[in-house]
Design an enzyme around this catalytic site. Structure first.
Site, mmCIF file in Angstrom:
data_model
loop_
_atom_site.group_PDB
_atom_site.id
_atom_site.type_symbol
_atom_site.label_atom_id
_atom_site.label_comp_id
_atom_site.label_asym_id
_atom_site.label_seq_id
_atom_site.Cartn_x
_atom_site.Cartn_y
_atom_site.Cartn_z
ATOM 1 N N ASN A 1 -5.527 6.277 79.591
ATOM 2 C CA ASN A 1 -5.922 4.877 79.708
ATOM 3 C C ASN A 1 -7.256 4.571 79.035
ATOM 4 O O ASN A 1 -7.589 3.406 78.805
ATOM 5 C CB ASN A 1 -5.987 4.457 81.179
ATOM 6 C CG ASN A 1 -6.945 5.323 81.974
ATOM 7 O OD1 ASN A 1 -6.815 6.544 81.971
ATOM 8 N ND2 ASN A 1 -7.903 4.716 82.659
ATOM 9 N N SER A 2 -8.044 5.606 78.712
ATOM 10 C CA SER A 2 -9.353 5.373 78.098
ATOM 11 C C SER A 2 -9.804 6.613 77.338
ATOM 12 O O SER A 2 -9.160 7.661 77.382
ATOM 13 C CB SER A 2 -10.394 5.011 79.170
ATOM 14 O OG SER A 2 -10.574 6.105 80.065
ATOM 15 N N GLY A 3 -10.938 6.469 76.647
ATOM 16 C CA GLY A 3 -11.567 7.610 75.987
ATOM 17 C C GLY A 3 -10.688 8.298 74.960
ATOM 18 O O GLY A 3 -9.867 7.682 74.278
ATOM 19 N N TYR B 1 -18.544 20.568 87.150
ATOM 20 C CA TYR B 1 -17.846 20.143 85.932
ATOM 21 C C TYR B 1 -17.804 21.294 84.942
ATOM 22 O O TYR B 1 -16.761 21.580 84.340
ATOM 23 C CB TYR B 1 -18.539 18.936 85.297
ATOM 24 C CG TYR B 1 -17.909 18.525 83.992
ATOM 25 C CD1 TYR B 1 -16.708 17.830 83.966
ATOM 26 C CD2 TYR B 1 -18.499 18.882 82.768
ATOM 27 C CE1 TYR B 1 -16.112 17.483 82.755
ATOM 28 C CE2 TYR B 1 -17.913 18.528 81.567
ATOM 29 C CZ TYR B 1 -16.723 17.831 81.571
ATOM 30 O OH TYR B 1 -16.126 17.495 80.372
#
Length: 328
Positions: A55-57, A207
């Site tokens: 949906n993005s990036g 992360y």
């Protein structure tokens, strides 16, 4: 006053600012010309590709490029509102109406199982599975609905479970590919095999841990898939100005604003995963790590296959794999 009036504080500041601007501009240009780019013009008509976090990036750019190539693109997204907007944009731009949107929350094992069941029911083949979706947090400690630390649940355990549930379809569709987005940031962390649900650890560090886990998972997955004609490779997309940084909190937003000026664009960041998804150059290559569309080396620590095997075994317990689930 001379041309270089070093006695004037204003002049000194001016020259420093100018020199800095020139240096940074040259550095940005260097990053641009050394950015790897997919060279393959391969048509993907007849191919079915799943892209998580599309949906993005860089996920959105990957879906866009694959749609241009004629692939059937399944956008697997958590935020359905932004995903619908992205899908409509891609369809309008590419003219490819074979772009499908499906709900997937990689932090939830229930959502993953529902998504996989739907794919197995509706899709006759799966040529490429792109594990693109990722989550990053700085300070806030959050658990998934399954009681797993949120970053690890989304970035490692989610792709681990989804791969298992779709592996038989990938095998039936062979030659097929699994592409996993990792990061050079793996060098800053190490997976603690004695604490694979680190709910009390700083999320920002986790992360990096999750990216280490991505690489270890890829290498063990490739080993287990030998002879199946299903390949698995991972990659560093570069530092990207993408939505994953939206969770970075003040005061880190101030230095991030400066640093992000030197990040790759989303289109540039998507190049390596597109290379692994499409290019004939990597046909049959498996278990490798790529950066800027080229194979890159790994540290000795991350290359330890005994640790990768242990992570696999413990991950299987964490996602509650059963005898009824497909085996890899």
């Amino acid at each position: 006053m001379s041309v270089l009036d070093w006695d004037s504080p204003i002049s000194i500041v001016g020259y420093v600012v100018t020199a800095t601007a020139v240096f940074l501009s040259l550095f940005k240009y260097y990053l641009y010309i050394t950015c790897g780019k997919i060279t393959s013009s391969r048509n993907m008509e007849g191919k079915t590709v799943i892209v998580t976090g599309a949906n993005s990036g860089i996920g959105k750019e990957t879906a866009r490029d694959l749609a241009k190539r004629g692939a059937r693109v399944i956008m697997a997204c958590r935020n359905m509102e932004t995903a619908a907007q992205a899908r409509d944009e891609i369809v309008k731009e590419t003219g490819n109406k074979n772009v499908v949107l499906k709900k997937l929350d990689l932090s939830s094992q229930g959502s993953i199982r529902e998504f996989a069941a739907d794919i197995l029911k509706t899709e006759s083949k799966l040529d490429v599975l792109v594990h693109n979706a990722g989550f990053a947090e700085t300070f806030r400690k959050t658990k998934s609905v399954d009681g797993i630390e949120f970053t690890m649940a989304t970035n490692h355990y989610g792709p681990f479970l989804l791969t298992h549930l779709l592996i038989d379809l990938l095998k039936r569709s062979a030659p097929s590919r699994i592409v996993i987005v990792a990061s050079e940031m793996y060098r800053l962390a190490s997976v603690n095999l004695n604490n694979l649900n680190p709910v009390n650890t700083l999320p920002a560090y986790l992360y990096y841990v999750s990216k280490s886990a991505n690489i270890m998972f890829t290498r063990e997955l490739a080993r287990r898939l030998e002879g199946t004609n299903v390949t698995a490779n991972c990659l560093h997309p570069g530092m990207i100005d993408s939505g994953i940084w939206r969770n970075v909190r003040f005061p880190l937003t101030l230095p991030m604003a400066v640093i992000k000026a030197f990040f790759k664009t989303n289109e540039e960041g998507a190049q390596t995963q597109l290379h692994l998804a499409c290019s004939s150059e990597v046909e049959g290559i498996s278990g490798k790590y790529f950066r800027d569309c080229k194979e890159a080396g790994l540290t000795a620590g991350i290359s330890d296959m005994e640790r990768a095997k242990k992570l696999w075994e413990e991950s299987a317990k964490m996602v509650k794999l059963t005898d009824k689930d497909p085996k890899i």
